[in-house]
Design a protein around this motif. Structure first.
Motif, short mmCIF file in Angstrom:
data_model
loop_
_atom_site.label_atom_id
_atom_site.label_comp_id
_atom_site.label_asym_id
_atom_site.label_seq_id
_atom_site.Cartn_x
_atom_site.Cartn_y
_atom_site.Cartn_z
N GLY A 104 52.25 28.85 54.23
CA GLY A 104 53.10 30.31 54.71
C GLY A 104 52.70 31.20 56.00
O GLY A 104 52.75 31.62 56.28
N VAL A 105 51.83 29.85 56.76
CA VAL A 105 50.80 30.94 57.98
C VAL A 105 51.36 30.11 59.40
O VAL A 105 52.26 28.99 59.50
N LYS A 106 52.38 30.77 60.14
CA LYS A 106 52.57 30.10 61.78
C LYS A 106 51.87 29.80 62.45
O LYS A 106 50.82 30.68 63.02
N LEU A 107 52.39 29.08 63.29
CA LEU A 107 51.25 28.17 63.88
C LEU A 107 51.81 28.58 65.42
O LEU A 107 53.37 28.43 66.20
N PHE A 108 50.85 28.86 66.68
CA PHE A 108 51.84 29.53 68.36
C PHE A 108 50.36 29.46 68.89
O PHE A 108 49.21 28.86 69.15
N LEU A 109 50.79 28.21 69.72
CA LEU A 109 50.31 26.95 70.50
C LEU A 109 49.78 28.20 71.80
O LEU A 109 51.17 28.42 72.55
N VAL A 110 48.84 28.14 72.45
CA VAL A 110 48.37 29.09 74.15
C VAL A 110 47.34 28.01 74.74
O VAL A 110 47.04 27.49 74.35
N ASN A 111 48.10 28.30 75.96
CA ASN A 111 47.15 27.80 77.40
C ASN A 111 47.23 25.84 77.12
O ASN A 111 47.55 25.22 78.65
N ASN A 112 46.82 24.83 75.98
CA ASN A 112 47.30 24.47 76.29
C ASN A 112 48.48 23.60 75.30
O ASN A 112 47.78 23.65 73.78
N GLY A 113 49.95 23.03 75.33
CA GLY A 113 50.38 22.42 74.53
C GLY A 113 50.20 21.39 74.31
O GLY A 113 49.33 20.48 74.39
N LEU A 114 51.32 20.48 73.45
CA LEU A 114 50.78 19.66 72.50
C LEU A 114 51.52 18.05 73.99
O LEU A 114 52.03 18.69 74.72
N THR A 115 51.04 17.35 73.55
CA THR A 115 50.90 15.93 74.88
C THR A 115 52.29 15.78 74.63
O THR A 115 52.70 15.71 72.73
N ALA A 116 53.06 15.02 75.47
CA ALA A 116 54.51 14.16 74.84
C ALA A 116 54.23 13.44 73.72
O ALA A 116 54.58 13.18 72.97
N SER A 117 53.08 12.18 73.63
CA SER A 117 52.93 11.37 72.62
C SER A 117 52.71 12.16 71.20
O SER A 117 53.38 12.02 70.19
N GLN A 118 52.38 13.47 71.49
CA GLN A 118 52.14 14.52 70.01
C GLN A 118 53.11 14.47 70.28
O GLN A 118 53.03 14.82 68.41
N ALA A 119 53.67 15.13 70.93
CA ALA A 119 54.90 15.98 69.97
C ALA A 119 55.95 15.20 69.36
O ALA A 119 56.38 15.57 68.53
N GLN A 120 55.96 13.96 70.27
CA GLN A 120 57.08 13.07 69.81
C GLN A 120 56.34 12.37 67.95
O GLN A 120 57.29 11.83 67.47
N SER A 121 55.39 12.24 67.61
CA SER A 121 54.64 11.64 66.72
C SER A 121 55.08 13.04 65.64
O SER A 121 55.59 12.17 64.51
N ILE A 122 54.54 13.75 66.51
CA ILE A 122 54.91 15.07 65.24
C ILE A 122 57.21 15.03 64.87
O ILE A 122 56.59 15.44 63.41
N GLU A 123 57.47 15.72 65.69
CA GLU A 123 58.36 15.52 65.67
C GLU A 123 59.47 14.10 64.81
O GLU A 123 60.41 14.93 63.81
N ALA A 124 58.40 12.95 64.75
CA ALA A 124 59.29 12.31 63.98
C ALA A 124 58.78 12.18 62.42
O ALA A 124 59.59 11.65 61.67
N GLN A 125 58.35 13.08 62.19
CA GLN A 125 57.64 12.98 60.94
C GLN A 125 57.59 14.83 60.25
O GLN A 125 56.91 15.23 59.51
N PRO A 126 59.19 15.08 60.17
CA PRO A 126 58.75 16.59 59.77
C PRO A 126 58.39 16.95 58.31
O PRO A 126 57.86 17.43 57.94
N GLU A 127 58.36 15.67 57.46
CA GLU A 127 58.23 16.38 55.89
C GLU A 127 56.40 16.51 56.41
O GLU A 127 55.80 16.77 55.28
N LYS A 128 55.65 15.75 57.00
CA LYS A 128 54.77 16.10 57.54
C LYS A 128 53.66 17.31 58.09
O LYS A 128 52.48 17.71 58.19
N TYR A 129 54.83 17.41 58.97
CA TYR A 129 54.06 18.59 60.11
C TYR A 129 55.55 19.69 59.60
O TYR A 129 56.44 19.08 60.60
N PRO A 130 54.79 20.75 60.22
CA PRO A 130 55.69 21.67 59.90
C PRO A 130 56.01 22.23 61.13
O PRO A 130 55.29 21.61 62.25
#
Length: 358
Positions: A104-130
């Motif tokens: 239930g905690v909302k996350l917000f990233l500042v200054n250093n966001g996800l790398t392109a490969s990290q974002a791609q991996s996270i988007e491909a696993q919505p059951e694992k990453y909110p």
């Protein structure tokens, strides 16, 4: 009885629908004695005070494992914050995002966001990453590019080669990578500039000092010293001074950050080029979290990731002005007017589109 009923109802509603103070924890990746990250947290606290929010800052002391331990304790503990603000320093964000699932905690990233490969991996696993609520990064690549351009402009005109050494931060930190990439892009505009070596100073003055001593022996004709932060620039300056070379006269130095020491060095000319202003990103994130807690849409343009043009060139006049503003806890900023509360549907946060001039 009416008061008790109201309190009961308020507690049963989600935070976004009530007026209770939103609670935020910032996982600060820096040292608790580090000027940049301390001033960063101070700006966030000023925003929290203005906006009626609670903020707790936990420093990792530049230890990625400590950041992960702090996140785990916060997300799995009994008293979770409403929001967790974090920095993808040393690539810690994916694991923290995974840990947040179901909390239930909302996350917000500042200054250093996800790398392109990290974002791609996270988007491909919505059951694992909110999904993350939002990301605010700054114009690091453009800053790195602009710094070198301004440095070369300070050199006397010559047809001969010009030697450059560069101090990047950490290989596993996106902001450091992007500043270095900007510097390398600018090299294509100056065929006379020879990049002799890039070293990774870990943002540390002491490490950069030792590295600069070696670089000076290796490349004694160095006249351009590009640095991704102020601490490394000052370490390199110390090595040059020990070798009898005066910064600002015998070599052009650049830096990123608007610490009092950096601003004074820009005023006295020891720093020929200075970029700063990105310490504000955490404060702007607090504005957006405040609005989200009030039930307002914060990604009004449909985007969750924004690159904010916070990094700006600081000339001597601006350096003098900022030195005075740094004496104020909030840097002279009133955060309330930046909120989308009471604004029309097409309102755009001004800090997303233009650098804030103080």
């Amino acid at each position: 009885m009416l008061k008790a009923l109201c309190q009961s109802l308020c507690l049963s509603l989600p935070l976004a629908a009530n007026a209770q103070a939103a609670s935020v924890v910032f996982l600060n990746p820096g040292l608790s004695t580090e000027t940049f990250w301390v001033s960063y947290a101070r700006f966030m606290q000023a925003a929290a005070d203005d906006l009626g929010m609670t903020l707790r800052v936990e420093y990792s002391e530049r230890n990625a494992e400590r950041t992960l331990s702090q996140a785990r304790a916060l997300l799995k503990g009994p008293q979770r914050p409403d929001y967790l603000v974090l920095v993808n320093e040393q690539y810690v964000a994916p694991e923290i995002i995974r840990l947040s699932k179901g909390t239930g905690v909302k996350l917000f990233l500042v200054n250093n966001g996800l790398t392109a490969s990290q974002a791609q991996s996270i988007e491909a696993q919505p059951e694992k990453y909110p999904q993350v609520l939002g990301t605010l990064t700054t114009n690091d690549e453009q800053a790195g590019y602009q710094m070198l351009h301004q440095m070369v402009a300070l050199l006397p005109r010559t047809d001969g080669p010009v030697d450059l050494v560069a101090f990047a931060g950490v290989k596993t930190t996106p902001a450091s990578q992007q500043r270095e990439a900007g510097m390398r892009r600018a090299l294509a505009d100056f065929p006379q500039v020879r990049l002799r070596q890039v070293v990774y100073g870990g943002w540390s003055r002491e490490r950069a000092f030792e590295q600069a001593r070696v670089l000076l022996q290796r490349y004694p004709n160095t006249t351009l010293v590009w640095s991704a932060n102020d601490e490394m620039a000052f370490g390199a300056m110390q090595a040059f001074e020990a070798a009898g070379r005066m910064p600002g006269r015998d070599a052009v130095f650049s830096a990123v950050n608007s610490s009092p020491e950096a601003l004074r060095a820009r005023v006295d000319g020891r720093l020929g080029v200075l970029m700063g202003g990105h310490f504000t990103l955490g404060g702007w994130a607090m504005v957006m979290l405040h609005d989200d807690a009030r039930g307002l849409v914060v990604n009004r343009d449909g985007l969750r990731e924004h690159s904010v043009p916070a990094l700006q060139s600081i000339d001597q006049a601006k350096a003098r002005r900022w030195l005075k503003l740094l004496e104020q806890a909030d840097h002279g900023v009133d955060f309330q007017p930046y909120s989308a509360e009471g604004r029309p549907a097409d309102y755009t946060y001004p800090f997303l589109t233009a650098p804030m001039d103080y």
